[in-house]
Design an enzyme around this catalytic site. Structure first.
Site, PDB file in Angstrom:
ATOM      1  N   GLU A  91       8.459 -25.909  22.595  1.00 48.55           N
ATOM      2  CA  GLU A  91       8.053 -26.944  21.660  1.00 48.55           C
ATOM      3  C   GLU A  91       6.710 -27.565  22.047  1.00 48.55           C
ATOM      4  O   GLU A  91       6.384 -27.665  23.229  1.00 48.55           O
ATOM      5  CB  GLU A  91       9.111 -28.054  21.624  1.00 48.55           C
ATOM      6  CG  GLU A  91      10.474 -27.569  21.163  1.00 48.55           C
ATOM      7  CD  GLU A  91      11.575 -28.588  21.412  1.00 48.55           C
ATOM      8  OE1 GLU A  91      11.244 -29.747  21.747  1.00 48.55           O
ATOM      9  OE2 GLU A  91      12.752 -28.229  21.290  1.00 48.55           O
ATOM     10  N   CYS A 115      16.914 -31.738  35.672  1.00 50.29           N
ATOM     11  CA  CYS A 115      17.118 -33.187  35.638  1.00 50.29           C
ATOM     12  C   CYS A 115      18.279 -33.522  34.698  1.00 50.29           C
ATOM     13  O   CYS A 115      18.393 -32.962  33.608  1.00 50.29           O
ATOM     14  CB  CYS A 115      15.851 -33.895  35.166  1.00 50.29           C
ATOM     15  SG  CYS A 115      14.450 -33.688  36.297  1.00 50.29           S
ATOM     16  N   CYS A 118      17.583 -34.579  30.996  1.00 49.84           N
ATOM     17  CA  CYS A 118      16.636 -33.747  30.247  1.00 49.84           C
ATOM     18  C   CYS A 118      17.359 -32.624  29.520  1.00 49.84           C
ATOM     19  O   CYS A 118      18.049 -31.809  30.142  1.00 49.84           O
ATOM     20  CB  CYS A 118      15.591 -33.179  31.205  1.00 49.84           C
ATOM     21  SG  CYS A 118      14.423 -32.047  30.418  1.00 49.84           S
ATOM     22  N   CYS A 345      13.091 -33.838  23.800  1.00 52.39           N
ATOM     23  CA  CYS A 345      12.369 -32.605  24.105  1.00 52.39           C
ATOM     24  C   CYS A 345      13.343 -31.506  24.497  1.00 52.39           C
ATOM     25  O   CYS A 345      14.221 -31.688  25.323  1.00 52.39           O
ATOM     26  CB  CYS A 345      11.380 -32.861  25.241  1.00 52.39           C
ATOM     27  SG  CYS A 345      10.433 -31.404  25.691  1.00 52.39           S
TER      28      CYS A 345
END
Length: 374
Positions: A91, A115, A118, A345
């Site tokens: 992305e 993480c 994430c 994200c």
């Protein structure tokens, strides 16, 4: 072998042109056509000798990544999902503001750091992107936005942040030529202050980047102590906070800015208490010889199902920011942008990977069934 010219910084392109028997200034002309004008057809490059254009047609190409989807938010944010093959996608996100246009770029398909907060990290790591795949995100975004906005060739993207999918410093070999192309006056002409590499803390590569291509630095901190950071950012077990902050201080000797930005994702009941803010203040005051050497960017968490985490309430984020600010630490709270286009994200790319894996499972199941048929 057919070569994608997006894979080169200017020095690399000059070496390639020399292999073709051409002078270095031809590489400069070619670089301008590719990055400043967005040309992908060699016949468009009118100031190149026809003989060179014919050579290039035979052995090179300028190819962007296929766009799987494009989402435009009500606030003007644009998110592209690019196909990088093998069932993987990455992305890039354009964030328009009054005084700048920022592009968030991916460096890897997936991420090995893992993480906890994430979405990309939960997908696992597929592979590093090439220099060309990193630059292709900027190349496509810049030139498609110019056409859409009718800028007459004026630059749209003023800032690039390597904050998309992946850990940039774990893809160092591809990252540095991409950064150099962004900075080159014959390319995108961005200043070192306007290109930011965000890292979870790969200490040896922070030191190396300070020598090879010192741009602005952001560090994904997210916790004030090792006990809390270890499960949130597993890389901390290898490079604990004191080693990371030592590397940050060394980097500042070469950085284009006189501060490091610490990113801090606000997680409800995890790292958002007043005691955590006070611990951060102690960390900052223990370094820098009394000068202001860092700032904090507090990030509202974008929830996704696999995380098991929640966004801190707005009032708690405000209180946390006030504690840091009152201690003399420059602190901002990141605005949430593009909430209506899958803001977290990695979520769109994760959907592609999930569909690919599902298709592969179905194919394997069909194969097993066929083998069982007498």
């Amino acid at each position: 072998m057919n070569t994608n010219l997006l894979d080169f910084d200017l020095d690399g392109l000059a070496a390639y042109c020399e292999q073709l028997g051409e002078k270095r200034f031809r590489a400069t002309q070619l670089f301008r056509w590719i990055h400043q004008r967005g040309a992908s057809d060699f016949d468009q490059m009118s100031d190149l000798a026809k003989s060179l254009r014919e050579k290039l047609k035979a052995c090179a190409h300028i190819t962007a990544l296929p766009v799987l989807t494009e989402h435009v938010s009500a606030d003007g944010t644009v998110k592209w999902l690019f196909d990088v093959g093998g069932g993987d996608a990455v992305e890039a996100v354009f964030i328009p503001e009054d005084d700048r246009g920022t592009l968030c770029v991916s460096s890897q398909a997936g991420c090995a750091v893992g993480c906890r907060f994430c979405s990309t990290g939960h997908q696992g790591f597929s592979r590093n992107l090439s220099t060309g795949e990193i630059l292709a995100q900027l190349w496509y975004a810049e030139h498609s936005l110019r056409k859409r906005l009718g800028t007459g060739g004026e630059r749209v993207i003023s800032n690039v942040v390597m904050m998309g999918m992946g850990e940039p410093l774990q893809n160092y070999t591809a990252l540095v030529p991409a950064l150099r192309a962004m900075l080159d006056d014959h390319g995108y002409g961005l200043s070192r202050r306007r290109v930011t590499v965000s890292t979870s803390g790969v200490v040896p590569m922070i030191d190396r980047l300070s020598q090879d291509c010192a741009v602005a630095m952001a560090v994904s901190l997210h916790a004030p102590n090792d006990e809390l950071r270890d499960p949130l950012v597993p890389l901390n077990r290898k490079y604990p906070i004191h080693e990371l902050l030592d590397a940050c201080e060394r980097y500042l000797e070469f950085a284009p800015r006189d501060f490091i930005t610490f990113e801090y994702c606000m997680l409800d009941g995890v790292n958002d208490q007043p005691e955590h803010a006070r611990q951060l203040i102690e960390l900052v005051r223990a370094r820098g010889d009394g000068r202001s050497w860092c700032k904090f960017n507090l990030i509202p968490f974008n929830p996704f199902p696999a995380s098991g985490l929640l966004r801190s309430p707005a009032a708690r984020v405000t209180e946390f920011a006030s504690l840091l600010s009152n201690a003399g630490i420059v602190t901002t709270v990141r605005k949430t942008r593009g909430d209506d286009i899958d803001a977290a994200c990695g979520q769109l790319a994760g959907d592609v990977k999930d569909r690919t894996r599902a298709a592969e499972r179905m194919a394997r199941q069909r194969t097993i069934v066929l083998k069982q048929v007498p």
